[in-house]
Design a protein around this motif. Structure first.
Motif, short mmCIF file in Angstrom:
data_model
loop_
_atom_site.label_atom_id
_atom_site.label_comp_id
_atom_site.label_asym_id
_atom_site.label_seq_id
_atom_site.Cartn_x
_atom_site.Cartn_y
_atom_site.Cartn_z
N PHE A 1 0.84 -1.19 0.00
CA PHE A 1 0.00 0.00 0.00
C PHE A 1 0.88 1.25 0.00
N SER A 2 0.36 2.31 -0.61
CA SER A 2 1.08 3.59 -0.64
C SER A 2 0.06 4.72 -0.66
N LEU A 3 0.55 5.94 -0.54
CA LEU A 3 -0.31 7.13 -0.58
C LEU A 3 -0.05 7.91 -1.86
N SER A 4 -1.08 8.55 -2.35
CA SER A 4 -0.92 9.46 -3.48
C SER A 4 -1.78 10.69 -3.22
N ALA A 5 -1.37 11.82 -3.80
CA ALA A 5 -2.11 13.08 -3.62
C ALA A 5 -2.68 13.53 -4.94
N SER A 6 -3.79 14.25 -4.90
CA SER A 6 -4.45 14.72 -6.11
C SER A 6 -3.72 15.90 -6.75
N TYR B 1 -0.79 -7.34 11.77
CA TYR B 1 0.27 -6.89 10.88
C TYR B 1 0.03 -5.43 10.47
N PHE B 2 1.11 -4.70 10.30
CA PHE B 2 1.01 -3.29 9.92
C PHE B 2 2.14 -2.94 8.97
N ASP B 3 2.02 -1.78 8.37
CA ASP B 3 3.08 -1.25 7.50
C ASP B 3 3.07 0.27 7.61
N ILE B 4 4.21 0.90 7.32
CA ILE B 4 4.35 2.35 7.38
C ILE B 4 4.32 2.92 5.97
N PHE B 5 3.49 3.93 5.73
CA PHE B 5 3.45 4.56 4.41
C PHE B 5 4.73 5.35 4.16
#
Length: 233
Positions: free
Chosen positions: A48-53, A151-155
């Motif tokens: 998973f990752s983040l994206s901005a508009s 379970y977790f992950d850091i963006f």
């Protein structure tokens, strides 16, 4: 009997770990060490990752942050900070299934957002972020995600720069005297105004005045000459 009790304790611990944070993140910071040791979760790459508009932000103009990836997730923590990594800026629009974090002191309660239930959430979920009232430098979006407990992950951080301020408008005025061929009185002035943008804050005023000039030309033309020749009879 002792072995049975020990095994039962392990099962209880697992259940407690799985359902300990169903209504929000158990931490205010996306810190892998704190989440692992403080919450008992295990970090695991999630994809998973983040994206901005937008690549930039403008005060007063909301933008969206999207959780990119494939599959589903159950828990999330999101916030935006300045370059110092600690000062949180902006606020989040709180939609169904999520909540603000008033327990995170030192910033606006709506500066951080997390899940409010353990329901399954899909990749592609978007969050609306409202920038601060004034630009304060770069903004870093940070957070953590829980695909499936424990379970977790850091963006990876997403960085937005402040949008460039709009160019100032400069007005140029040109004044021209209207021509007159019969009256010596001053002619009325006609003004034309145009506006254009420049790249630096500067004010320019240009005035041009054209005087009225009347030229009279007189041309004399001699009458035609006629001669009569006399002849003797």
């Amino acid at each position: 009997m002792v072995k049975f009790l020990s095994a039962f304790a392990v099962v209880l611990a697992s259940v407690a770990s799985t359902f300990a944070y169903p209504t929000g993140a158990g931490t205010c910071n996306a810190d892998a060490t704190a989440i692992h040791y403080g919450m008992g979760f295990t970090q695991n790459p999630s994809g998973f990752s983040l994206s901005a508009s937008s690549a930039v932000y403008t005060p007063g103009t909301p933008l969206t942050i999207t959780v990119q990836g494939s599959g589903t997730f159950k828990g999330v923590l999101l916030y935006a900070t300045l370059d110092d990594g600690t000062t949180r800026v902006g606020t989040w629009q709180i939609d169904s299934g999520f909540r603000s974090m008033p327990e995170c002191t030192g910033s606006d309660p709506a500066a951080s957002i997390t899940h409010s239930n353990p329901n399954v959430k899909n990749a592609g979920t978007t969050f609306t972020w409202n920038p601060p009232a004034s630009a304060s430098g770069n903004v870093h979006f940070q957070g953590a995600i829980v695909p499936d407990m424990p379970y977790f992950d850091i963006f990876a951080s997403v960085v937005l720069a402040p949008a460039a301020p709009p160019a100032p408008v400069v007005t140029t005025t040109t004044t021209v005297a209207a021509a007159s061929s019969s009256s010596p009185a001053p002619a009325p002035l006609v003004s034309a105004t145009s506006a254009y943008a420049v790249s630096s804050p500067v004010v320019v005023t240009t005035t041009t005045t054209v005087a009225t000039v009347t030229v009279t030309a007189t041309t004399s033309v001699a009458p035609a000459y006629s001669a009569t020749r006399r002849c003797k009879a």
